[in-house]
Design a protein around this motif. Structure first.
Motif, mmCIF file in Angstrom:
data_model
loop_
_atom_site.group_PDB
_atom_site.id
_atom_site.type_symbol
_atom_site.label_atom_id
_atom_site.label_comp_id
_atom_site.label_asym_id
_atom_site.label_seq_id
_atom_site.Cartn_x
_atom_site.Cartn_y
_atom_site.Cartn_z
ATOM 1 N N ASP A 450 1.509 5.645 -3.891
ATOM 2 C CA ASP A 450 1.062 4.742 -2.830
ATOM 3 C C ASP A 450 1.496 3.311 -3.098
ATOM 4 O O ASP A 450 1.405 2.450 -2.229
ATOM 5 C CB ASP A 450 -0.474 4.774 -2.714
ATOM 6 C CG ASP A 450 -0.984 6.073 -2.140
ATOM 7 O OD1 ASP A 450 -0.172 6.760 -1.461
ATOM 8 O OD2 ASP A 450 -2.153 6.421 -2.364
ATOM 9 N N ALA A 451 1.965 3.069 -4.342
ATOM 10 C CA ALA A 451 2.436 1.745 -4.743
ATOM 11 C C ALA A 451 1.378 0.668 -4.501
ATOM 12 O O ALA A 451 1.679 -0.427 -4.050
ATOM 13 C CB ALA A 451 3.727 1.402 -4.026
ATOM 14 N N LYS A 452 0.117 0.993 -4.828
ATOM 15 C CA LYS A 452 -0.972 0.028 -4.738
ATOM 16 C C LYS A 452 -1.854 0.140 -5.978
ATOM 17 O O LYS A 452 -1.923 1.197 -6.602
ATOM 18 C CB LYS A 452 -1.828 0.284 -3.489
ATOM 19 C CG LYS A 452 -1.113 -0.063 -2.177
ATOM 20 C CD LYS A 452 -2.052 0.142 -0.993
ATOM 21 C CE LYS A 452 -1.342 -0.200 0.313
ATOM 22 N NZ LYS A 452 -2.259 -0.002 1.477
ATOM 23 N N VAL A 453 -2.491 -0.985 -6.321
ATOM 24 C CA VAL A 453 -3.404 -0.993 -7.447
ATOM 25 C C VAL A 453 -4.706 -1.682 -7.007
ATOM 26 O O VAL A 453 -4.678 -2.625 -6.207
ATOM 27 C CB VAL A 453 -2.771 -1.723 -8.649
ATOM 28 C CG1 VAL A 453 -2.528 -3.190 -8.341
ATOM 29 C CG2 VAL A 453 -3.666 -1.587 -9.893
ATOM 30 N N TYR A 454 -5.844 -1.191 -7.540
ATOM 31 C CA TYR A 454 -7.119 -1.812 -7.194
ATOM 32 C C TYR A 454 -7.459 -2.846 -8.262
ATOM 33 O O TYR A 454 -7.561 -2.544 -9.442
ATOM 34 C CB TYR A 454 -8.239 -0.772 -7.104
ATOM 35 C CG TYR A 454 -9.516 -1.359 -6.569
ATOM 36 C CD1 TYR A 454 -9.654 -1.632 -5.199
ATOM 37 C CD2 TYR A 454 -10.563 -1.683 -7.440
ATOM 38 C CE1 TYR A 454 -10.830 -2.202 -4.727
ATOM 39 C CE2 TYR A 454 -11.741 -2.249 -6.953
ATOM 40 C CZ TYR A 454 -11.860 -2.511 -5.586
ATOM 41 O OH TYR A 454 -13.040 -3.081 -5.108
ATOM 42 N N ILE A 455 -7.639 -4.097 -7.843
ATOM 43 C CA ILE A 455 -7.932 -5.208 -8.749
ATOM 44 C C ILE A 455 -9.431 -5.520 -8.658
ATOM 45 O O ILE A 455 -10.000 -5.605 -7.567
ATOM 46 C CB ILE A 455 -7.133 -6.467 -8.359
ATOM 47 C CG1 ILE A 455 -5.608 -6.158 -8.368
ATOM 48 C CG2 ILE A 455 -7.435 -7.615 -9.322
ATOM 49 C CD1 ILE A 455 -5.044 -5.843 -9.722
ATOM 50 N N LYS A 456 -10.054 -5.755 -9.848
ATOM 51 C CA LYS A 456 -11.466 -6.125 -9.868
ATOM 52 C C LYS A 456 -11.702 -7.130 -10.996
ATOM 53 O O LYS A 456 -10.824 -7.361 -11.830
ATOM 54 C CB LYS A 456 -12.356 -4.899 -10.040
ATOM 55 C CG LYS A 456 -11.962 -3.997 -11.183
ATOM 56 C CD LYS A 456 -12.726 -2.688 -11.124
ATOM 57 C CE LYS A 456 -12.226 -1.723 -12.205
ATOM 58 N NZ LYS A 456 -12.952 -0.445 -12.128
ATOM 59 N N SER A 457 -12.951 -7.700 -11.032
ATOM 60 C CA SER A 457 -13.263 -8.710 -12.048
ATOM 61 C C SER A 457 -13.331 -8.064 -13.419
ATOM 62 O O SER A 457 -13.694 -6.894 -13.559
ATOM 63 C CB SER A 457 -14.606 -9.383 -11.732
ATOM 64 O OG SER A 457 -14.501 -10.036 -10.484
ATOM 65 N N LEU A 458 -12.964 -8.885 -14.428
ATOM 66 C CA LEU A 458 -12.964 -8.382 -15.795
ATOM 67 C C LEU A 458 -14.397 -8.162 -16.253
ATOM 68 O O LEU A 458 -15.271 -8.991 -16.048
ATOM 69 C CB LEU A 458 -12.279 -9.394 -16.720
ATOM 70 C CG LEU A 458 -12.233 -9.024 -18.193
ATOM 71 C CD1 LEU A 458 -11.409 -7.751 -18.408
ATOM 72 C CD2 LEU A 458 -11.640 -10.187 -18.994
#
Length: 479
Positions: A450-458
């Motif tokens: 899907d060429a996507k990544v889920y970004i979240k807080s560290l």
């Protein structure tokens, strides 16, 4: 009355005198005629006649009479223009009435019984109304007719295939078709010459030819070793020559195409076609074509190709040279080939399997061999890539799931460390962001993702005591 009587007497006297003069004149004429005949016409004299024709008795082409042939002999010296000069003695009146063309001399061929140089006598022939008894031959030149006689034989011999010499004009070539009207001939000639001859042939010169040649050719005679026999100018052949046709073809370079039908199981399959075209002179032309059917797209040698309404792909194998009536020929086409996912092996065709756009075209192709090699693309197991490049340190992200598709030998060399996931947009909060997946060395594989990544807080990873800072260890993909 007296005057009238006087005039009448005078007239009678004049008439009588005139009559006497006429009689005297007639007598003188008769005398001179008699004298001329006695002294001139009956005088005997000599007269010469030149270029008197020589004829031969015992031979007739129209009546099929040949005394010498029956005896196995033949005159080989020139007899066409033989003449003699004659000096005759006789009465002047007879000789004056003759011309050279009125006389001929006759040679009787029955005098000849063996070969060699023969001295033949001849007989003088006069017109039928001439008194021959009063003519005497004073001189003959020559006195005899000399002819050369040889033993004469006949036999039948083989006529060899025509020998072609020279080269047609530039842009033309010799076709395969060379025909002649005869396979054997009958020859006749001197025995010593005929005994040497074992075969005959014709020589056709095609130098500079730009069209098919239809010619009649005389013969060259050969001995048992294939050498030309000398002294054959006296040999008679039946027929005298033979009709020869030599095909001359015009040259043109055209593309050779092949219609390909791709089966349903040909998806994700690459077909390599190695084509070898062998010409009649054993020279070869080789072409390689690579067809890939993937994701509904057909590529030929890396370029997208058009599939027609019948599901066929017309591939261009390469250029060959054709000959014949090529003015309107734009290309040639081989028979249709169906490719399946398991297609492999060699397809053998002949020159006759080429269909040109116009008749009367000769390709000079002996055979066409197409070697088919097949390899199919496969997908790898799902790979988990846990390092995403260019992500700010205050953010964390989920691993990216990657599936690769390619040929097995290409996939075998790729490890997880060769796969790079690169963030291509700057995060501004939690959510999905686009990434680019690159593979070290850019191997010929396709990334399925899907060429996507889920970004979240560290956040601190309390689930893994060995990594309290939340970092993830990357494991290498075996193999």
């Amino acid at each position: 009355m007296q005057n009238q009587t006087q005039h009448s007497s005078e007239d009678k006297a004049r008439y009588k005198k005139s009559k006497i003069l006429r009689m005297i004149t007639a007598g003188l004429v008769a005398f001179f005629l008699w004298f001329f005949v006695i002294t001139v016409e009956r005088t005997e004299t000599e007269q010469t006649y030149t270029s008197v024709e020589v004829r031969f008795a015992g031979y007739s082409a129209t009546d099929d009479i040949d005394i010498l042939k029956e005896r196995g002999l033949k005159i080989v010296s020139d007899t066409e223009d033989l003449t003699v000069d004659l000096t005759l003695y006789g009465r002047r009146s007879v000789l004056n009435s003759l011309r050279s063309s009125d006389i001929y001399v006759e040679v009787d061929l029955r005098q000849i019984y063996e070969k060699g140089t023969r001295e033949l006598t001849y007989e003088i022939k006069y017109p039928g109304d001439v008194a021959v008894s009063g003519i005497e031959v004073v001189k003959r030149s020559p006195d005899t007719i000399t002819v050369q006689v040889v033993s004469w034989v006949e036999k039948k011999i083989e006529l060899l295939k025509p020998q072609i010499v020279g080269e047609p004009a530039e842009g033309y070539r010799l076709g395969e078709t060379v025909t002649q009207s005869d396979s054997t001939i009958k020859i006749a000639g001197p025995k010593d010459v005929i005994d040497q001859i074992q075969s005959a042939g014709v020589v056709v010169d095609v130098t500079g030819a730009t069209q098919t040649l239809d010619v009649r050719q005389g013969f060259v005679y050969y001995d048992a070793d294939g050498n030309a026999v000398e002294g054959t100018d006296v040999v008679e052949a039946t027929p005298e020559n033979t009709a020869v046709t030599v095909t001359i073809l015009k040259e043109k370079n055209v593309n050779l195409n092949m219609p390909i039908v791709l089966g349903e199981d040909a998806v994700d399959t690459e077909f390599t076609l190695n084509t070898t075209v062998t010409m009649n002179d054993d020279t070869t032309n080789s072409f390689t074509s690579v067809i890939l059917y993937e994701d509904g797209v057909v590529t030929l040698d890396g370029q997208e190709y058009v599939v027609d309404e019948n599901g066929r792909v017309n591939i261009d194998l390469g250029q060959i040279t054709v000959f014949g009536n090529t003015e309107y020929v734009t290309g040639g086409k081989l028979k249709e080939l169906t490719l399946s996912g398991s297609a492999v092996g060699t397809l053998h065709l002949t020159g006759g399997d080429i269909d040109f756009l116009q008749d009367n075209v000769y390709s000079d192709v002996a055979s066409i061999d197409i070697s088919i090699q097949t390899r199919k693309k496969v997908t790898s197991e799902e790979l988990t890539i846990v390092v995403v490049e260019d992500v700010p340190e205050n953010l964390k992200y989920d691993p990216v799931k990657v599936i690769l598709k390619g040929f097995p030998e290409d996939l075998a060399d790729i490890t997880k460390s060769d796969i790079h996931v690169i963030l291509i947009e700057e995060p501004n909060g939690p959510g999905y962001y686009a990434v680019e997946i690159r593979i070290t060395g850019n191997p010929p594989v396709t990334v399925i993702s899907d060429a996507k990544v889920y970004i979240k807080s560290l956040a601190t990873n309390t689930d893994n005591p060995e990594n309290p800072d939340g970092s993830i260890i990357i494991n290498q993909l075996a193999g």
